[in-house]
Scaffold this motif. Structure first.
Motif, short mmCIF file in Angstrom:
data_model
loop_
_atom_site.label_atom_id
_atom_site.label_comp_id
_atom_site.label_asym_id
_atom_site.label_seq_id
_atom_site.Cartn_x
_atom_site.Cartn_y
_atom_site.Cartn_z
N LEU A 412 0.79 -1.19 0.18
CA LEU A 412 -0.04 -0.02 0.03
C LEU A 412 0.73 1.28 -0.12
O LEU A 412 0.59 2.12 -0.69
N LEU A 413 1.91 1.11 0.71
CA LEU A 413 2.73 2.72 0.83
C LEU A 413 3.36 2.76 -0.68
O LEU A 413 3.53 3.83 -1.01
N GLN A 414 3.87 1.69 -1.24
CA GLN A 414 4.32 1.85 -2.59
C GLN A 414 3.18 2.33 -3.48
O GLN A 414 3.49 3.35 -4.23
N ARG A 415 2.32 1.57 -3.42
CA ARG A 415 1.13 1.98 -4.36
C ARG A 415 0.67 3.56 -4.09
O ARG A 415 0.39 4.32 -5.15
N ALA A 438 -1.36 8.12 3.37
CA ALA A 438 -1.75 6.79 4.34
C ALA A 438 -2.97 6.76 4.68
O ALA A 438 -3.60 5.23 4.79
N VAL A 439 -3.71 7.54 4.94
CA VAL A 439 -5.04 7.55 5.32
C VAL A 439 -5.95 7.13 4.29
O VAL A 439 -6.92 6.16 4.42
N MET A 440 -5.82 7.60 2.83
CA MET A 440 -6.52 7.20 1.86
C MET A 440 -6.27 5.63 1.68
O MET A 440 -7.05 5.08 1.24
N ALA A 441 -4.95 5.30 1.70
CA ALA A 441 -4.44 4.12 1.42
C ALA A 441 -5.27 2.99 2.46
O ALA A 441 -5.68 1.62 2.10
N LEU A 444 -8.96 2.70 1.27
CA LEU A 444 -9.17 2.11 -0.09
C LEU A 444 -8.76 0.68 0.06
O LEU A 444 -9.15 -0.28 -0.77
N SER A 445 -8.03 -0.04 1.04
CA SER A 445 -7.45 -1.13 1.25
C SER A 445 -8.71 -2.05 1.47
O SER A 445 -8.58 -3.34 1.47
N THR A 446 -9.69 -1.28 1.96
CA THR A 446 -11.10 -2.08 2.39
C THR A 446 -12.07 -2.28 1.53
O THR A 446 -13.02 -2.89 1.53
N ALA A 447 -11.59 -1.87 0.10
CA ALA A 447 -12.62 -1.70 -1.02
C ALA A 447 -13.81 -1.33 -0.73
O ALA A 447 -14.79 -2.19 -0.78
#
Length: 542
Positions: A412-415, A438-441, A444-447
């Motif tokens: 996620l940090l890379q993306r 980081a908050v957006m990541a 959004l990782s929860t889809a």
């Protein structure tokens, strides 16, 4: 002489109150600053701009004595030449006063205690008579047209009141330094002090700052809000990759193309917001309804209903206090609603019964405006913050599978291009823009099926802002319904497919297609002042 709006354009400037020559600083072989020079005259507002990582914060920390620059730099403060690094806190004895983004206030103490914190800590105030001290605090605040109760607890103040309080305290420090030393000038350094304020709040700060320079002090203003800078600064220095890209009078950046010229100097390339926005809105998205909010009431919202189409970014805006700012909080359950329902797909939930936990279970994510207080857990690492909503994925038998979680976080940090991409660091080690990425990541990782955004780019630079816009737009096109509440009309032009305008707690206009422009949104928000309501609750413009 000062003006109520725009930079101070007349009146002689005094000798330099701050002069930096050849400042460099490297960390582990990488230069954060390289041969940076800066000169600020008394009676001048000098803006320092740059992207995240450009060196602004490092320069401010060198001046505060937090970082020690490489040998060879020179520093002159109020006519005193220093041939050694500053000690932590020494800036106060030299006539410098800082206001950082976190403002340095203690929420559990009252206004008077915060105003006199430094004197109390130093033992300068003995046999304190709180009644007299609060009366003096009231007079000081009134002098700067700040209407705050001196006995009010800071935790209960609005963001703009907190910022004004911190600035008044810093100005009073300069005044006390002048009285003690008999010197003139002084330097007020505002390091992203207005990052979390709306337009009205920034305008109030600008009026206060103009009074400071009228009294002979110099002001260094570090800000991500380019329009704020053009509206008040007389001189602008831009850092790029740790070096001075340009340092010129504000006249170089006036006119309709001024903001774009600043961005070109900061980033090294020119952008075209209108072209980007048109290309996004012309890309295909579905016509079906991905999420529906109906009959919402609560907080500043009297009546709100909206459909968010599949693949759509729906903007919600208006003037400050119009109600748009409460919509994402109410829908998510972060603020209690009186009525309303939210339907995501075929699942419908009464909004008054929603809690943040239930919102997450229903497929919602919220990115709040105040990320430091509401969006991150400051005591935790970057990795822990990013994986928090999905930590259950990595639990087996009550134990955390550390390697799997680390792989998830690293990806996620890379993306999302979070810099530095080091999960073990504290989340507080990140700049504002990288914290927000980081908050957006995280969400959004929860889809999420419905992503609720409340001014998600407050306090971030133009490059991070564009990255966040791109992330939001791609999430929408990948199936997430996005409600984007913002007071920044230019931002809505860049990212929204459609914009709803609110006034006095109700919807008054809908803009789509070619009407989604900064000027059209601003005009609609201002027209909202003339809204009248009929007896049956229907809204019409007058």
């Amino acid at each position: 002489m000062t003006t109520e709006s725009g930079p101070i354009t007349s009146g002689p400037l005094s000798a330099p109150v701050l002069k930096v020559d050849g400042a460099s600083k490297h960390f582990g072989g990488v230069f954060a600053l390289r041969d940076v020079s800066l000169e600020v005259a008394g009676g001048q507002i000098h803006a320092v701009l740059g992207q995240n990582g450009s060196g602004k914060s490092t320069l401010m920390k060198c001046l505060a004595g937090f970082h020690e620059p490489e040998p060879g730099w020179e520093l002159n403060v109020n006519g005193e030449q220093l041939d050694r690094p500053l000690r932590t806190g020494e800036f106060r004895q030299l006539g410098m006063s800082f206001v950082h983004q976190d403002l340095g206030l203690i929420p559990s103490l009252d206004v008077t205690e915060n105003l006199r914190m430094i004197q109390l800590a130093a033992g300068e105030l003995r046999h304190v008579r709180w009644g007299r001290l609060r009366q003096a605090a009231g007079r000081l605040l009134a002098e700067f047209d700040v209407e705050i109760d001196p006995a009010e607890t800071v935790a209960h103040l609005r963001p703009v009141e907190r910022a004004l309080l911190a600035i008044v305290r810093a100005v009073d420090e300069l005044r006390r330094w002048k009285e003690k030393t008999g010197a003139h000038g002084g330097v007020l350094l505002l390091d992203e002090a207005t990052a979390l304020l709306d337009r009205e709040g920034k305008a109030r700060v600008a009026r206060l700052v103009r009074r400071v320079v009228a009294d002979g002090a110099g002001v260094v203003m570090v800000s991500h809000d380019l329009k704020e800078v053009i509206g008040v600064a007389q001189h602008i220095t831009i850092l790029r990759d740790g070096v001075v890209a340009t340092s010129v009078g504000y006249q170089e950046f006036t006119g309709p193309d001024g903001v774009e010229s600043l961005i070109e100097q900061m980033t090294g390339h020119r952008r075209n917001v209108g072209a980007i926005a048109r290309a996004r809105r012309e890309s295909p998205h579905g016509d079906g309804i991905a999420a529906r909010i109906a009959d919402l009431r609560g907080g500043l919202v009297r009546e709100f209903s909206a459909d968010i189409r599949q693949g759509e970014v729906l903007g919600v805006t208006g003037l400050v206090g119009a109600g748009w700012e409460d919509v994402p909080l109410l829908v998510y359950g972060a603020k209690r609603a009186e009525a309303g329902v939210v339907r995501i797909g075929t699942d419908e939930t009464p909004i008054h019964a929603i809690t943040p936990r239930k919102a997450v279970e229903a497929g919602m994510g919220l990115v709040p405006a105040n990320r430091q207080e509401d969006g991150v857990v400051g005591e935790l690492s970057i990795g822990a913050n990013v994986s928090l909503p999905v930590i259950g994925r990595f639990m087996r038998g009550g134990l955390l599978r550390v390697r799997r979680e680390r792989a998830h976080v690293d990806a996620l940090l890379q993306r999302y291009r979070v810099v530095p991409p080091e999960p073990s660091l504290s989340i507080d080690a990140l700049s504002g823009g990288n914290q927000q990425k980081a908050v957006m990541a995280k969400w959004l990782s929860t889809a999420p099926k419905l992503l609720l955004l409340q001014d998600p780019t407050q306090g971030v630079d133009v490059a991070a802002r564009e990255r966040i816009h791109d992330v939001v737009w791609r999430a929408a096109r990948n199936g997430t319904a996005v409600l984007y509440a913002s007071a920044d009309y230019e931002e809505l032009e860049a990212v929204a497919d459609r914009v709803l305008v609110m006034s006095d707690g109700v919807l008054v206009d809908e803009l789509d297609g070619d009407r989604v422009t900064e000027d059209a949104i601003a005009a609609s928000a201002l027209r909202g002042r003339t809204i009248a309501q009929t007896t049956n609750g229907e809204v019409r413009t007058t």
